[in-house]
Design an enzyme around this catalytic site. Structure first.
Site, mmCIF file in Angstrom:
data_model
loop_
_atom_site.group_PDB
_atom_site.id
_atom_site.type_symbol
_atom_site.label_atom_id
_atom_site.label_comp_id
_atom_site.label_asym_id
_atom_site.label_seq_id
_atom_site.Cartn_x
_atom_site.Cartn_y
_atom_site.Cartn_z
ATOM 1 N NE ARG A 214 -9.075 -9.044 -1.405
ATOM 2 C CZ ARG A 214 -8.852 -7.848 -0.898
ATOM 3 N NH1 ARG A 214 -9.788 -7.212 -0.214
ATOM 4 N NH2 ARG A 214 -7.688 -7.227 -1.108
ATOM 5 C CG ASP A 215 -9.312 -4.651 -3.611
ATOM 6 O OD1 ASP A 215 -10.188 -4.248 -2.830
ATOM 7 O OD2 ASP A 215 -8.365 -3.948 -3.980
ATOM 8 C CG HIS B 45 -7.501 2.192 -4.770
ATOM 9 N ND1 HIS B 45 -8.215 2.104 -3.611
ATOM 10 C CD2 HIS B 45 -7.076 0.936 -5.042
ATOM 11 C CE1 HIS B 45 -8.221 0.836 -3.194
ATOM 12 N NE2 HIS B 45 -7.525 0.122 -4.032
ATOM 13 C CB CYS C 273 -17.505 4.998 -10.073
ATOM 14 S SG CYS C 273 -17.229 5.985 -8.625
ATOM 15 C CG ASN D 60 -9.310 -2.165 -6.846
ATOM 16 O OD1 ASN D 60 -8.457 -1.914 -6.012
ATOM 17 N ND2 ASN D 60 -10.353 -2.933 -6.592
HETATM 18 MG MG MG Z 1 -7.930 -2.049 -3.882
#
Ligand code: MG
Length: 289
Positions: A12-13, A206, A237, A246
């Site tokens: 998802r993220d 992150h 990136c 992340n």
């Molecule tokens: Mg995140």
């Protein structure tokens, strides 16, 4: 060995921040692979309007096609009542909402005040309770906001208190732009620990500025045992410069191993899942099918 729990957010993220249309069957394969690594929770997708996040417009199909491992909790992100109902229709027993402690971020990102965002969550309590759902809430911009800069802990504490009052199962504290450093993290977490138990929280770091590893270690040292991460570090990136960044699940696993914590995750299967999705992103497949 003491345990650390990792919530895998790549499907998802990670994928939502990559401007590629990953074929549904590839997402399903990724989630199936993640499901057999020993991970305890996977955030599968998001039931937001495809208008806002076209990358996840196949949420119902992905949810239907994945092979569910009974040992894994599958979570869907939902923005509102429509999304929650869709998640329920798709068989989810676990959902996540997002709020923030920055008034400017709330306005710019979701076009509502923090109070309105919390009211939306509160208004759905009877629905999720009725379906015995596990509920996690992300708080964005805990340490730094792209608009307001360094955050004061007071608004955060108010948001946390409201979520605790709503009996939310897990609150994930997110360093949305990756700027938090060891000292920032420790300062905020120490305040949190004055009032609440660390088991109520997950930490979502992150690695945009390479602070994530140190921040995770600070969290572990203060007794936090739940961390969000993304296999292969996807969501940053080079595919979407300036996006989330992340922290990689592989890195969290390594930190845990080096510090004597057990995650229950098989390193090889995790690395294979990371390689699977990284290869797809490198090839840049754009067709659906
Ligand atoms: Mg995140």
């Amino acid at each position: 060995m003491e345990k650390v729990r990792i919530v895998e957010v790549a499907p998802r993220d990670g994928l939502q921040s990559i401007p590629l249309n990953i074929p549904t069957k590839r997402k399903v394969e990724l989630i199936n692979r993640l499901s057999s690594t020993g991970l305890q929770e996977i955030e599968v997708t998001s039931f937001v309007s495809p208008k806002w996040v076209p990358q996840l417009s196949d949420a119902p199909e992905v949810s239907r096609l994945i092979k569910k491992n009974p040992l894994v909790r599958y979570t869907a992100l939902v923005p509102n009542k429509v999304g929650l109902n869709k998640a329920i229709e798709s068989g989810y027993k676990s959902v996540a909402f997002i709020t923030t402690c920055s008034e400017t971020f709330s306005q710019k990102n979701t076009n509502c005040t923090i109070s309105e965002s919390l009211e939306t969550i509160a208004s759905l309590r009877s629905l999720w309770s009725q379906h015995n759902m596990h509920v996690r809430v992300y708080i964005s911009t805990v340490w730094y906001c792209p608009f307001e800069g360094k955050m004061n802990p007071d608004p955060l504490m108010n948001v946390v208190q409201k979520l605790i009052d709503l009996n939310i199962d897990e609150i994930s504290l997110a360093d949305t732009i990756g700027k938090a450093k060891k000292g920032d993290v420790e300062e905020t977490l120490e305040i949190i620990l004055k009032y609440w138990d660390p088991s109520k929280f997950a930490l979502h770091f992150h690695d945009t500025y390479k602070n994530a590893k140190q921040n995770i270690i600070s969290g572990i040292n203060l007794g936090f045992r739940n961390f969000d991460s993304s296999v292969g570090g996807i969501g940053g990136c080079p595919y979407a410069p300036g996006s989330s960044g992340n922290v990689a699940t592989e890195s969290v696993l390594e930190i845990c191993e080096n510090n004597g914590f057990d995650t229950g995750i098989n390193k090889q299967s995790l690395s294979d899942a990371g390689k699977y999705i990284s290869d797809i992103l490198h090839k840049g497949e754009k067709t659906n099918g």
